[in-house]
Write a protein that holds these residues in place. Structure first.
Motif, short mmCIF file in Angstrom:
data_model
loop_
_atom_site.label_atom_id
_atom_site.label_comp_id
_atom_site.label_asym_id
_atom_site.label_seq_id
_atom_site.Cartn_x
_atom_site.Cartn_y
_atom_site.Cartn_z
N UNK A 48 84.35 92.83 10.58
CA UNK A 48 83.57 94.06 10.45
C UNK A 48 82.33 93.82 9.59
N UNK A 49 82.48 92.98 8.57
CA UNK A 49 81.34 92.67 7.71
C UNK A 49 80.21 92.00 8.47
N UNK A 50 80.54 90.98 9.27
CA UNK A 50 79.53 90.31 10.07
C UNK A 50 78.83 91.29 11.02
N UNK A 51 79.63 92.11 11.69
CA UNK A 51 79.07 93.05 12.65
C UNK A 51 78.22 94.10 11.96
N UNK A 133 81.76 84.47 2.98
CA UNK A 133 81.77 83.03 2.78
C UNK A 133 80.62 82.33 3.50
N UNK A 134 79.47 83.01 3.61
CA UNK A 134 78.31 82.36 4.20
C UNK A 134 77.10 82.41 3.26
N UNK A 135 77.15 83.21 2.22
CA UNK A 135 76.00 83.34 1.34
C UNK A 135 75.97 82.28 0.26
N UNK A 136 74.76 81.99 -0.24
CA UNK A 136 74.61 81.00 -1.28
C UNK A 136 75.17 81.44 -2.62
N UNK A 137 75.43 82.74 -2.78
CA UNK A 137 75.88 83.26 -4.07
C UNK A 137 77.35 83.01 -4.35
N UNK A 138 78.06 82.38 -3.42
CA UNK A 138 79.44 82.00 -3.70
C UNK A 138 79.51 81.03 -4.88
N UNK A 139 78.38 80.39 -5.19
CA UNK A 139 78.34 79.42 -6.28
C UNK A 139 78.14 80.08 -7.63
N UNK A 140 77.71 81.36 -7.63
CA UNK A 140 77.40 82.01 -8.90
C UNK A 140 78.63 82.68 -9.48
N UNK A 141 79.63 81.90 -9.81
CA UNK A 141 80.84 82.43 -10.41
C UNK A 141 80.79 82.19 -11.91
N UNK A 142 81.38 83.13 -12.64
CA UNK A 142 81.39 83.00 -14.09
C UNK A 142 82.24 81.82 -14.52
N UNK A 447 71.81 82.74 9.31
CA UNK A 447 72.06 82.13 10.61
C UNK A 447 73.50 82.36 11.09
N UNK A 448 74.49 81.91 10.32
CA UNK A 448 75.88 82.02 10.75
C UNK A 448 76.27 83.47 10.96
N UNK A 449 75.77 84.37 10.11
CA UNK A 449 76.11 85.78 10.20
C UNK A 449 75.77 86.35 11.57
N UNK A 450 74.68 85.88 12.16
CA UNK A 450 74.25 86.37 13.47
C UNK A 450 74.94 85.62 14.60
N UNK A 452 77.71 84.03 14.77
CA UNK A 452 79.16 84.20 14.93
C UNK A 452 79.47 85.34 15.90
N UNK A 453 78.54 86.29 16.05
CA UNK A 453 78.76 87.40 16.97
C UNK A 453 78.74 86.94 18.42
N UNK A 454 78.16 85.77 18.69
CA UNK A 454 78.10 85.25 20.05
C UNK A 454 79.31 84.36 20.38
N UNK A 455 80.23 84.26 19.44
CA UNK A 455 81.44 83.48 19.68
C UNK A 455 82.48 84.35 20.37
N UNK A 456 83.06 83.92 21.50
CA UNK A 456 84.08 84.72 22.17
C UNK A 456 85.27 85.03 21.27
#
Length: 461
Positions: A48-51, A133-142, A447-450, A452-456
Motif C-alpha cells: 500500500x505504501x508503494x502504491x 526499505x528503499x530510501x537513503x534515510x534507512x542509514x540515519x539511525x540513532x 526508481x524502485x518505488x515506481x 515495483x508497481x510493474x511487477x506482476x
C-alpha cells in the motif's frame, strides 16, 4: 491555487478564472475522497505504501498541470504535465519560453509547485521511504538503543519540525534576495525555488538576469543548505543527540563540491583567461547549481571548455545528500559503493580476510548493500532505456542522452543547444515530454518505488 489567482486578479489577468476553477474541481474531488474514506481504518503495508506514494505524486502532477493547460499560454497537455512534474520533482526543466512576459500568476504557480515538491520530497524521504526499505534515510539511525530512525518521539513532531525549518530558511532566503535588489515578487519566487533546489526562475536568463555577485552568493549558500540532509537541521535543536551523530556523507559532499569548484576555477583561469575572482564566483555558483540539481544559470557554462563540460557531467551524476531536496545518485550511495568495491579488492588480495563495512559508526547490513547496488543498476538501465526511447521519438542522440540524464537525476538543464542552460525542452515532441515526465517521477521516487508497481508479483495476493 488561490494564491496565483489573487496575483492574477491584482494584475487584471483573466487567468485567475483558470486557477479558481481548477482549485474548485480539485477541492470537490478531494472532499469526495475524504467523505468516502471517513471512518475507515488505515492499515499500512509495504505494498500500500508503494502504491500510495506513486499515486499521490502522479495525481498531484496531473492536478498541477491543469492551470498550465487551460491558461492563455497555449500548452498541450503533455507539455503542461511536463512543467508540473518538473516543479513537483524540483527538476527545474521547462517547456515555457518568454518567462519575462509570462503572467505573474503562472510564474507564482511554478514556484509554488517547486516549493511544495521540496518539502514533499523531504517528508517522503524521512517518513515513508525508510519503512519501504528503499530510501537513503534507512542509514540515519540513532547510535543508541533507539532503532526507529526517528529523531523525535512522534512522527508528526518530526514533520512539523522539518516544515518549520524549511519554511523559515525559505523566508530568510527571500529577505536576503529582496535586500540585495530583487523585487519582492522575484525574491519570493526565487527563494521558494532555491531551497527546494528546483531552479525555476521568473526570467529566461535565470539568476543571470540580475547581474549581481551577492545574489549569486546567497543562492549558492541556500542551494548547498537544500542539498544537505534536513535531519541535520532538526538535530541542531537536540544538542545531546547531535553530538552522537556523525554522517560521513556531509563532509564528503562538501569536499567533492569544493574540489570540483577549484578544478573549474583553474580551468577557467587557464583556458579562458578569466580573472581569479570572477572565475571562482562563476565556478562556485554554476557547479553548486548542477551538483545540487537546482538548475539555476548565470550564463551558458557549456561554452567554457570541453574540460569544464566533463566536470559538470560528473557533478550531474553525484547529486546531493540523502534526505535533502536534491536529486542525483546521492553521496551516501557513492560512499557505500566505494566501500563495497574497496572491500572486494581486499578479498581478491587476501582471500581469507573478513571485513564488515561501516557507514559512520553503523555497520552496513547486507540489505542496504543490496539496495544500493540495485539502485545504481536501475539508474543506469533507466538512463539507457530513456535515451533509446527518446531517440525513437526522433530526438538526436546527444539531446536524448542529456535529457534522460537530467530528468532521472532531477537536475534541470542538460547539455547541447536544445536542452542546455541556454535552451529549454519546448522543441521536443509530446511523446518525448511524456517519457521525460515519467523519468522525472522515477528519479524523484528512488526508481524502485515506481518500477515495483510493474511487477506482476506486486498485484498478486
Amino acid at each position: 491555487m488561490l494564491v496565483p489567482a489573487l496575483v492574477d486578479i491584482a494584475d487584471a489577468n483573466r487567468d485567475w478564472v483558470v486557477f479558481v476553477g481548477s482549485g474548485t474541481v480539485t477541492a470537490a474531488i478531494c472532499s469526495l475522497i475524504a467523505a468516502a474514506t471517513s471512518g475507515e481504518r488505515f492499515r499500512p503495508t509495504p505494498r500500500l505504501g508503494f502504491l500510495l506514494v506513486t499515486s499521490i505524486w502522479t495525481s498531484a502532477s496531473f492536478i498541477g498541470a491543469l492551470p498550465f493547460y487551460f491558461a492563455s499560454i497555449d500548452l498541450g497537455f503533455a507539455a503542461a504535465w511536463f512543467e508540473s512534474m518538473s516543479g513537483l520533482t524540483t527538476t527545474g526543466a521547462t517547456v515555457i519560453t518568454g518567462l519575462d512576459a509570462l503572467p505573474r500568476g503562472l510564474l507564482m504557480w511554478r514556484s509554488l509547485l517547486s516549493f511544495l515538491g521540496g518539502i514533499g520530497i523531504v517528508g517522503m524521504a524521512l517518513l515513508i521511504l525508510p519503512s519501504l526499505r528503499v530510501g537513503g534515510l534507512a542509514l540515519f539511525q540513532l547510535e543508541s538503543s533507539d532503532r526507529s530512525g526517528k529523531l523525535l518521539p512522534r512522527v508528526n513532531q518530526l514533520a512539523a519540525g522539518i516544515t518549520a525549518i524549511y519554511a523559515g530558511m525559505t523566508f530568510v532566503c527571500a529577505i536576503l534576495y529582496y535586500a540585495l535588489g530583487m523585487s519582492l515578487f522575484d525574491a519570493v519566487n526565487h527563494a521558494m525555488s532555491t531551497l527546494a533546489t528546483g531552479g525555476f526562475s521568473t526570467h529566461d536568463a535565470s539568476l543571470g538576469f540580475f547581474r549581481s555577485g551577492p545574489i549569486l552568493m546567497v543562492a549558492t549558500i541556500f542551494m548547498l543548505l537544500g542539498a544537505l540532509p534536513f535531519v541535520l537541521y532538526v538535530r541542531l535543536f537536540l544538542p545531546r543527540r547531535f553530538q552522537r551523530w556523525r554522517d560521513p556523507q556531509v563532509p564528503l559532499f562538501l569536499g567533492i563540491t569544493s574540489v570540483l569548484i577549484l578544478v573549474l576555477a583553474a580551468l577557467r583561469m587557464g583556458l579562458n583567461g578569466v580573472p581569479a575572482g570572477e572565475a571562482l564566483l562563476s565556478s562556485t555558483f554554476n557547479l553548486v547549481s548542477v551538483i545540487t540539481t537546482t538548475g539555476f544559470a548565470a550564463g551558458d557554462y557549456t561554452l567554457w571548455s570541453n574540460a569544464a563540460i566533463g566536470v559538470f557531467f560528473l557533478a550531474m551524476f553525484i547529486g546531493g545528500c540523502a534526505g535533502s531536496t536534491s536529486g542525483g545518485v546521492k553521496v551516501n550511495r557513492i560512499l557505500i559503493l566505494y566501500q563495497l568495491v574497496r572491500a572486494d579488492f581486499e578479498r581478491v588480495i587476501r582471500p581469507h580476510s573478513v571485513r564488515r563495512l561501516k557507514y559512520g559508526h553503523e555497520y552496513i547490513s547486507q540489505e542496504v548493500l543490496q539496495g544500493v547496488t540495485i539502485f545504481i543498476f536501475l539508474f543506469f538501465l533507466s538512463l539507457l532505456l530513456g535515451t533509446t526511447a527518446l531517440s525513437i521519438c526522433g530526438v538526436d542522440l546527444l539531446t536524448a542522452f542529456s535529457a534522460s540524464l537530467t530528468a532521472i537525476g532531477n537536475v534541470g538543464p542538460g547539455f547541447g543547444p536544445v536542452v542546455g542552460p541556454a535552451g529549454n525542452f519546448s522543441s521536443l515532441p509530446a511523446p518525448a515530454l511524456a517519457i521525460l515526465s515519467f523519468l522525472m517521477l522515477m528519479g524523484r521516487l528512488e526508481i524502485v518505488t515506481v518500477l515495483v508497481l510493474f511487477s506482476p508479483g506486486f498485484w498478486r495476493d
